[in-house]
Write an enzyme that holds these catalytic residues in place. Structure first.
Site, PDB file in Angstrom:
ATOM      1  N   ARG A 122      -1.633   6.420   4.492  1.00 58.34           N
ATOM      2  CA  ARG A 122      -1.490   7.033   5.815  1.00 58.34           C
ATOM      3  C   ARG A 122      -2.762   7.771   6.196  1.00 58.34           C
ATOM      4  NH1 ARG A 122       3.173  10.484   7.537  1.00 58.34           N
ATOM      5  NH2 ARG A 122       2.688  11.828   5.763  1.00 58.34           N
ATOM      6  N   LYS A 187       4.693  10.024  -7.664  1.00 55.90           N
ATOM      7  CA  LYS A 187       4.667   8.887  -6.743  1.00 55.90           C
ATOM      8  C   LYS A 187       4.631   7.527  -7.475  1.00 55.90           C
ATOM      9  CE  LYS A 187       2.140   7.599  -2.552  1.00 55.90           C
ATOM     10  NZ  LYS A 187       1.713   8.196  -1.290  1.00 55.90           N
ATOM     11  N   ARG A 322       5.660  18.986   1.104  1.00 59.70           N
ATOM     12  CA  ARG A 322       5.364  19.347  -0.291  1.00 59.70           C
ATOM     13  C   ARG A 322       6.442  20.293  -0.798  1.00 59.70           C
ATOM     14  NH1 ARG A 322       2.556  15.776   0.394  1.00 59.70           N
ATOM     15  NH2 ARG A 322       0.295  15.605   0.481  1.00 59.70           N
TER      16      ARG A 322
HETATM   17  P1  ATP Z   1       1.903  12.444   2.426  1.00 58.22           P
HETATM   18  O1  ATP Z   1       2.367  11.063   2.715  1.00 58.22           O
HETATM   19  O2  ATP Z   1       3.024  13.372   2.180  1.00 58.22           O
HETATM   20  O3  ATP Z   1       0.924  12.957   3.424  1.00 58.22           O
HETATM   21  P2  ATP Z   1       0.318  11.536   0.115  1.00 58.22           P
HETATM   22  O4  ATP Z   1      -0.694  12.404  -0.576  1.00 58.22           O
HETATM   23  O5  ATP Z   1       1.231  10.752  -0.760  1.00 58.22           O
HETATM   24  O6  ATP Z   1       1.143  12.493   1.056  1.00 58.22           O
HETATM   25  P3  ATP Z   1      -0.309   9.127   1.458  1.00 58.22           P
HETATM   26  O7  ATP Z   1      -1.192   8.863   2.599  1.00 58.22           O
HETATM   27  O8  ATP Z   1       1.166   8.892   1.625  1.00 58.22           O
HETATM   28  O9  ATP Z   1      -0.516  10.623   1.029  1.00 58.22           O
HETATM   29  O10 ATP Z   1      -0.788   8.261   0.218  1.00 58.22           O
HETATM   30  C1  ATP Z   1      -2.155   8.119  -0.066  1.00 58.22           C
HETATM   31  C2  ATP Z   1      -2.484   8.926  -1.310  1.00 58.22           C
HETATM   32  O11 ATP Z   1      -1.806   8.337  -2.421  1.00 58.22           O
HETATM   33  C3  ATP Z   1      -3.949   8.891  -1.676  1.00 58.22           C
HETATM   34  O12 ATP Z   1      -4.646   9.928  -1.045  1.00 58.22           O
HETATM   35  C4  ATP Z   1      -3.914   9.083  -3.214  1.00 58.22           C
HETATM   36  O13 ATP Z   1      -3.766  10.457  -3.542  1.00 58.22           O
HETATM   37  C5  ATP Z   1      -2.603   8.430  -3.591  1.00 58.22           C
HETATM   38  N1  ATP Z   1      -2.779   7.041  -4.103  1.00 58.22           N
HETATM   39  C6  ATP Z   1      -3.704   6.122  -3.794  1.00 58.22           C
HETATM   40  N2  ATP Z   1      -3.492   4.979  -4.464  1.00 58.22           N
HETATM   41  C7  ATP Z   1      -2.398   5.194  -5.194  1.00 58.22           C
HETATM   42  C8  ATP Z   1      -1.675   4.407  -6.069  1.00 58.22           C
HETATM   43  N3  ATP Z   1      -2.003   3.128  -6.341  1.00 58.22           N
HETATM   44  N4  ATP Z   1      -0.598   4.979  -6.637  1.00 58.22           N
HETATM   45  C9  ATP Z   1      -0.218   6.237  -6.386  1.00 58.22           C
HETATM   46  N5  ATP Z   1      -0.873   7.039  -5.541  1.00 58.22           N
HETATM   47  C10 ATP Z   1      -1.943   6.522  -4.968  1.00 58.22           C
HETATM   48  C1  BTN Z   2       0.920   5.744   1.492  1.00 59.33           C
HETATM   49  O1  BTN Z   2       1.537   6.204   0.537  1.00 59.33           O
HETATM   50  O2  BTN Z   2       0.173   6.410   2.212  1.00 59.33           O
HETATM   51  C2  BTN Z   2       1.111   4.317   1.877  1.00 59.33           C
HETATM   52  C3  BTN Z   2       0.460   3.353   0.952  1.00 59.33           C
HETATM   53  C4  BTN Z   2       0.705   1.925   1.414  1.00 59.33           C
HETATM   54  C5  BTN Z   2      -0.051   0.911   0.611  1.00 59.33           C
HETATM   55  C6  BTN Z   2       0.331  -0.486   0.995  1.00 59.33           C
HETATM   56  S1  BTN Z   2      -0.304  -1.717  -0.103  1.00 59.33           S
HETATM   57  C7  BTN Z   2       0.179  -2.987   0.991  1.00 59.33           C
HETATM   58  C8  BTN Z   2      -0.151  -2.496   2.377  1.00 59.33           C
HETATM   59  N1  BTN Z   2      -1.539  -2.778   2.706  1.00 59.33           N
HETATM   60  C9  BTN Z   2      -2.243  -1.652   2.858  1.00 59.33           C
HETATM   61  O3  BTN Z   2      -3.460  -1.618   3.134  1.00 59.33           O
HETATM   62  N2  BTN Z   2      -1.469  -0.587   2.685  1.00 59.33           N
HETATM   63  C10 BTN Z   2      -0.108  -0.958   2.381  1.00 59.33           C
END
Ligand code: ATP
Ligand code: BTN
Length: 325
Positions: A122, A187, A322
């Site tokens: 996101r 996560k 959070r």
């Molecule tokens: P929120 O969605 O609550 O804002 P979030 O920190 O989970 O919080 P997202 O945008 O949902 O943010 O997810 C992207 C984040 O997930 C990245 O900034 C990194 O910290 C984490 N991330 C990236 N790749 C992975 C992965 N393969 N597995 C788990 N976490 C990952």
């Molecule tokens: C998040 O937690 O912020 C969302 C992560 C979403 C990752 C998936 S992997 C398949 C699809 N292609 C992308 O580039 N992002 C989503």
């Protein structure tokens, strides 16, 4: 060009046998030095390839690659089978489907990849996407009633991920509003919904799921928050094609249910899995932090946040939730 060469190398090495640099060079009509450069790039993508002088290159383990035919075979017979594409190397499965809007996609069309060079989370965050060990899945969903029908899509998708994991492993995950799947308090998977269109006109959504199955150590170092992968919670080996088949089946089932009956029929299931239900939480909106108690979600998929005894809906977007222990 580089993409085609690397895809050829992956196929040539997939069995886990030694293949000489000379043979690979002959097959592709390029030098051994060029082969060595492409192998290095594949290692950086997360492939565990080593070389032995006089023998050539070898993968530490044979690859179990995604296969469209196997996924279709493994899909439960009581559901529809959408168009499915499997790519070895892609920038982002969501971006790929978005580039095909509006005319080159059919309802429920799926794009899967072994590796993403620009996986997205996101708000421009990066999704770490090493080769051949995780799930990167995107699905196109047409919204006949316009973008208003998109409310709650990330919750519907999170429930589908939960259904798929439970049906395959009996593991019960937890869901964090609005777009995360948790296991053991950290996560496991993330959901990204891309939308295109107008509020009251037929519009488009691309639903992306990134699910950690077998996180390679090298990729793990790049993730800046706590994470887990599904295989670590399961004694039996989880088959990636079987997991994809379950994800597609349950996602389509939930999307049809959402289209016909709305989110309200799923709220009880959401609340049973809600990671923060009735817990103290912090809501982060840019620089602002609001403290309160999570009271679940409403019919539109908004978070119900209690602050000073009053419960108000918080709609998704630029907000993060959070814990506040
Ligand atoms: P929120 O969605 O609550 O804002 P979030 O920190 O989970 O919080 P997202 O945008 O949902 O943010 O997810 C992207 C984040 O997930 C990245 O900034 C990194 O910290 C984490 N991330 C990236 N790749 C992975 C992965 N393969 N597995 C788990 N976490 C990952
Ligand atoms: C998040 O937690 O912020 C969302 C992560 C979403 C990752 C998936 S992997 C398949 C699809 N292609 C992308 O580039 N992002 C989503």
């Amino acid at each position: 060009m580089a993409k085609a060469i690397r895809e050829h190398l992956i196929r040539a090495l997939a069995t886990g046998e030694f293949v000489s640099g000379q043979d690979l060079g002959d097959q592709l009509d390029i030098s051994r030095t060029a082969i060595s450069k492409h192998i290095k790039a594949l290692v950086e993508m997360g492939l565990d390839i080593f070389s032995v002088t006089g023998k050539g290159y070898k993968l530490s383990q044979p690859l179990s690659l995604l296969s469209k035919d196997e996924i279709i075979c493994l899909m439960p017979s009581n559901g529809s089978i959408p168009e499915i594409e499997v790519h070895s190397l892609i920038d982002s499965t969501n971006s790929y489907l978005l580039r095909r809007l509006p005319n080159q996609l059919s309802q429920g069309q799926v794009c899967l990849a072994e590796f993403q060079s620009a996986g997205r989370g996101r708000r421009g965050r990066q999704w770490i996407s090493p080769f051949g060990s995780q799930i990167y899945l995107s699905l196109y969903w047409h919204l006949e009633q316009g973008l208003s029908a998109a409310m709650g899509l990330s919750l519907v998708t999170a429930l589908a991920v939960s259904d798929a994991i439970f049906s395959l492993t009996n593991i019960q995950v937890q869901l964090k509003w609005p777009n995360d799947v948790y296991l053991g308090g950290v996560k496991l998977a993330g959901i990204l919904i891309d939308l295109e269109g107008q509020a009251l006109e037929a519009s488009h959504s691309v639903i992306g799921i990134g699910l950690n199955l077998n996180m390679p150590a090298q990729a793990a170092e790049k993730i800046d928050q706590k994470w887990t992968d599904l295989q670590s919670h399961c004694k039996n080996r989880i088959d990636r094609n079987a997991l994809c088949a379950q994800l597609i089946h349950h996602l389509l089932k939930r999307l049809h249910q959402h289209q016909n009956e709305g989110l309200s029929v799923m709220l009880e299931e959401w609340h049973a899995q809600d990671f923060y239900l009735n817990k103290r939480v912090k809501l982060l909106t840019g620089e602002r932090t609001t403290k309160g108690i999570c009271r679940g979600v409403n019919n539109q998929g908004a978070l119900m946040l209690e602050v000073d005894g009053q419960v108000s809906p918080i709609y998704g977007g630029e907000v993060s939730l959070r814990g506040d222990e």
